[in-house]
Design a protein around this motif. Sequence first.
Motif, PDB file in Angstrom:
ATOM      1  N   TYR A 130      63.381  62.235  59.907  1.00 22.85           N
ATOM      2  CA  TYR A 130      62.640  62.433  58.661  1.00 22.85           C
ATOM      3  C   TYR A 130      63.586  62.724  57.500  1.00 22.85           C
ATOM      4  O   TYR A 130      63.471  62.129  56.422  1.00 22.85           O
ATOM      5  CB  TYR A 130      61.615  63.563  58.816  1.00 22.85           C
ATOM      6  CG  TYR A 130      60.882  63.828  57.526  1.00 22.85           C
ATOM      7  CD1 TYR A 130      59.954  62.915  57.047  1.00 22.85           C
ATOM      8  CD2 TYR A 130      61.149  64.971  56.763  1.00 22.85           C
ATOM      9  CE1 TYR A 130      59.303  63.120  55.847  1.00 22.85           C
ATOM     10  CE2 TYR A 130      60.506  65.189  55.562  1.00 22.85           C
ATOM     11  CZ  TYR A 130      59.581  64.264  55.106  1.00 22.85           C
ATOM     12  OH  TYR A 130      58.946  64.455  53.909  1.00 22.85           O
TER      13      TYR A 130
ATOM     14  N   SER B  47      63.590  59.850  54.798  1.00 25.16           N
ATOM     15  CA  SER B  47      62.866  60.204  53.572  1.00 25.16           C
ATOM     16  C   SER B  47      63.856  60.657  52.499  1.00 25.16           C
ATOM     17  O   SER B  47      63.601  60.508  51.308  1.00 25.16           O
ATOM     18  CB  SER B  47      61.803  61.255  53.839  1.00 25.16           C
ATOM     19  OG  SER B  47      62.397  62.521  53.952  1.00 25.16           O
TER      20      SER B  47
ATOM     21  N   PHE C 190      56.619  57.956  52.493  1.00 23.80           N
ATOM     22  CA  PHE C 190      56.271  59.069  53.395  1.00 23.80           C
ATOM     23  C   PHE C 190      55.267  59.987  52.731  1.00 23.80           C
ATOM     24  O   PHE C 190      55.335  60.201  51.521  1.00 23.80           O
ATOM     25  CB  PHE C 190      57.518  59.897  53.742  1.00 23.80           C
ATOM     26  CG  PHE C 190      58.498  59.133  54.568  1.00 23.80           C
ATOM     27  CD1 PHE C 190      58.375  59.093  55.935  1.00 23.80           C
ATOM     28  CD2 PHE C 190      59.519  58.418  53.976  1.00 23.80           C
ATOM     29  CE1 PHE C 190      59.244  58.361  56.709  1.00 23.80           C
ATOM     30  CE2 PHE C 190      60.402  57.681  54.729  1.00 23.80           C
ATOM     31  CZ  PHE C 190      60.270  57.659  56.104  1.00 23.80           C
TER      32      PHE C 190
END
Lengths: 475, 74
Positions: free
Chosen positions: A216, A220, A241
């Motif tokens: 993540y 992101s 996201f």
Amino acid sequence: MSLVSLPFFIFICVLLILYYRMDSKHQWKILLLAGLFFHAWSNPYLIVFLLISIFAAWKLMLNPVKSHFVWVIVINLGILILFKYSVNLGVKDLAAPLGISYYTFMTIGYAHDCYDKKIEPQKNLFHYALFVSYFPQMTQGPIGVYQEMMPQFLNTHSFDPDNIKKGAYRILIGLFKKLVIAGRVAFYIDTVYSSPENFGGLTLITATFFYLIQLYADFSGYMDIVCGISQMLGISLKENFQRPYLAKSIPEYWRRWHISLNDWYRVHVYMPAVTAGWNRKLSKTMGKIFKKAKKGTLRLIYPTILVWTLTGIWHGAKFSYLAWGVYFAVIMLMSFCTQSYVKKINEKIHWNKDSIFVKIFQIIRTMIIVAVGELIFRSESFSDTMTIFKNIFTDTRISGSSIAAAMTPFGNGNQAAASMLIIAILIIMQAVVEISKERNEKAFTGHRYVYAALMMITIALFGVSGASNFMYQAF
Amino acid sequence: MEELLQHLKEIRDDVDFENETELIDGKILTSFDIIQIIAMLDDEYDIAIPAVEIVPKNFNSAGAILELIDRLKG
């Protein structure tokens, strides 16, 4: 040119000056040149493939008939397969053109929309070329949709200090996620996953959850950087996201993770497969066998398997990737097939969906299912996957030595404890930053400067220098 | 219309299909629900909906779905 490098920083500064100093009607030309320069920087020869793809799709789709659409797919997928699976095809390992996966997706999406008459084909070759080669989204997405991006490219953009400030802040968030969080946990994950047989269950579980954090933060974080750059140019990119780890079910998780890719699959593969004649016939035949099954559920069995297998092998020709795709296909199908039963059971046991405890339970359950999938994805081989599962369930001793083993990648004794504490603090800080990001639309208030300063200090102190490659670039 | 509303209720009984006009844009229906609706239209009205028709404006309300049925039948 890595996004985390001095040449890139200089590139952006020069670009911004040219972009806002020159007559605004030339802005799109500057973006096109910047895109081609950025691409050529990574490999000046491989740009030929990008140019072939651009010219072929543009020329063919001027007359959007079926045979032309098929040719666009054949040419683009042909080049993609050649580079992606060159080793498997018996050719030597070829360096792929920068962002080939992502511009292939965008090209096929454009051709499909032209063929479906959702959009008018772009008559100007250079305008079309800019859509495919816009540098912030070229390397790793978000996968741009023609009708959303083109009007923005052709508009003129006047200098707005607010956009520069907000963009810079967003870039800082991205750098923080990438260099500090993803970079720090990477050591631990790499050590554990390179020889999982040496570690106990506790270490393996920790490494797997760190991997979720790394995925993540890396992915992101990259998106924050490119969205920030694009905002400075006055162009807004699609958000990729939406706090995915707070999803309460797997289908919801996939609506919040890598959104532009999932949207692409939904529009260009999944829905056409759902409505295709062959699928209609197959589901009707199955309906005669499974009389009680919902008709809609039968309709989505094959499209779901198709999309997830494709997504799996898109990551590369590796068993782990295929297994990951099949795993999520099965989970998605289970989720669809059991929906009505689960609803009935919930009604019987008076399960209150709005209760905070139920929500937390659902979030944790979803995260565990995701973690199992990513464990398969990250394993270096099938036997490693098996070893990890076996150790997680059989080697659950929580002894001093296993905790020490879990800490090993961070150093020894106090040093390890301090590192762990720092990571925990950073993750909490990150959550605070994420929440403040949601208020990005509002005015740039004073507390942002405090956050920005804090992030800069942490990046300087704990940033992992050399962690300049982003994970999804490889796909 | 009555018949269509009845079928829609069987798919999602918690949605006010009679009055809701933002079924897709308001994120009330998921893609799973839409596929249920597509399969239902196929079974009950014998229409194959092409992928190109699966756009928000055709599914935002029961009225829009009815218009889609009439158009594809005609």
